[in-house]
Design a protein around this motif. Sequence first.
Motif, PDB file in Angstrom:
ATOM      1  N   ASN A 171       0.813  -1.225   0.000  1.00 24.80           N
ATOM      2  CA  ASN A 171       0.000   0.000   0.000  1.00 24.80           C
ATOM      3  C   ASN A 171       0.841   1.268   0.000  1.00 24.80           C
ATOM      4  O   ASN A 171       0.285   2.361   0.045  1.00 24.80           O
ATOM      5  N   SER A 213      -2.518   3.500   3.269  1.00 31.14           N
ATOM      6  CA  SER A 213      -2.888   3.163   4.645  1.00 31.14           C
ATOM      7  C   SER A 213      -2.317   1.806   5.031  1.00 31.14           C
ATOM      8  O   SER A 213      -2.055   0.957   4.175  1.00 31.14           O
ATOM      9  N   CYS A 214      -2.126   1.621   6.329  1.00 27.69           N
ATOM     10  CA  CYS A 214      -1.527   0.376   6.843  1.00 27.69           C
ATOM     11  C   CYS A 214      -2.577  -0.735   6.888  1.00 27.69           C
ATOM     12  O   CYS A 214      -3.668  -0.533   7.390  1.00 27.69           O
ATOM     13  N   ARG A 215      -2.233  -1.893   6.322  1.00 27.53           N
ATOM     14  CA  ARG A 215      -3.143  -3.040   6.359  1.00 27.53           C
ATOM     15  C   ARG A 215      -2.482  -4.240   7.055  1.00 27.53           C
ATOM     16  O   ARG A 215      -2.868  -5.374   6.845  1.00 27.53           O
ATOM     17  N   TYR A 217       0.329  -5.806   6.609  1.00 28.09           N
ATOM     18  CA  TYR A 217       1.011  -6.834   5.812  1.00 28.09           C
ATOM     19  C   TYR A 217       2.319  -7.274   6.476  1.00 28.09           C
ATOM     20  O   TYR A 217       2.758  -8.404   6.320  1.00 28.09           O
TER      21      TYR A 217
END
Length: 258
Positions: A171, A213-215, A217
């Motif tokens: 991302n 945005s942070c997901r 991973y």
Amino acid sequence: MKFDLEIWRQNDGEGPGGFIRYQVEDISPDTSFLEMLDILNENLTSRGDDPVAFDSDCREGICGMCSLVINGEAHGPKRATTTCQLYMRHFDDGASITIEPWRSRAFPVVRDLAVDRSAFDRIMRAGGYVTVHSGPKPDPNDIPVDPAITEKAIDAATCIGCGACVAACPNGAAMLYTAAKVSHLSLLPQGQPERYERVQKMVDRMEKEGFGSCRNYGECEAQCPKEISIDFIGRMNRDLLRASVLEPIDLRGDMETQ
Ligand code: SF4
Ligand code: FES
């Protein structure tokens, strides 16, 4: 040793780019990756071609300037190693090596392998400082700090601002970098006066710079050359939540130009 190189060439951030194939020969295994590119550039220059643009400065893993995606991995295949600390002995003789710039909307290509990382500087400018006491130097042990806290602050402070976390994240998120910078100050007594203002301002600036945005991973932690822990992201998020209750600030007027 000899290598087939597939290198991304691009005149500037506006025009298209593409991979160009080069060969380098008679490379010592003890040549560093960047020295190997220097040799390629000497060859290109001596035959009248444009050298490949890439960033470097200290060449000893401390400045964060080197920034190459090598065979699909930020800083290459060796864990906890910056591009400048990578040696050609880490590759097989005759190997094909793909070399690309950091790829992120927030890090536009300047030329070839060099990108503009000034978005990181603007995140730091938004809050990466402490109130400076300009009087006489205080005694070192005036404010006792738990060694475990000091260790954690030093762990966060080892971030060299290279941007590999952004390049590695699907991302293009800058959460690991921002969390490291927020945390190394907010863990220590000196960082307390601006603690809640800092986290809000730095996260706000990060969002305005166009990072993703942070997901969760986790690729940022896996490819960070300084092994900054993803736990710092959780710590920053908790501080952000507390800040929104304890000391919310209005950031709608923060229009620093990008
Ligand atoms: S967190 Fe790691 S990968 Fe990201 S900028 Fe800092 S040192 Fe580089
Ligand atoms: S050139 Fe300074 S960290 Fe690689």
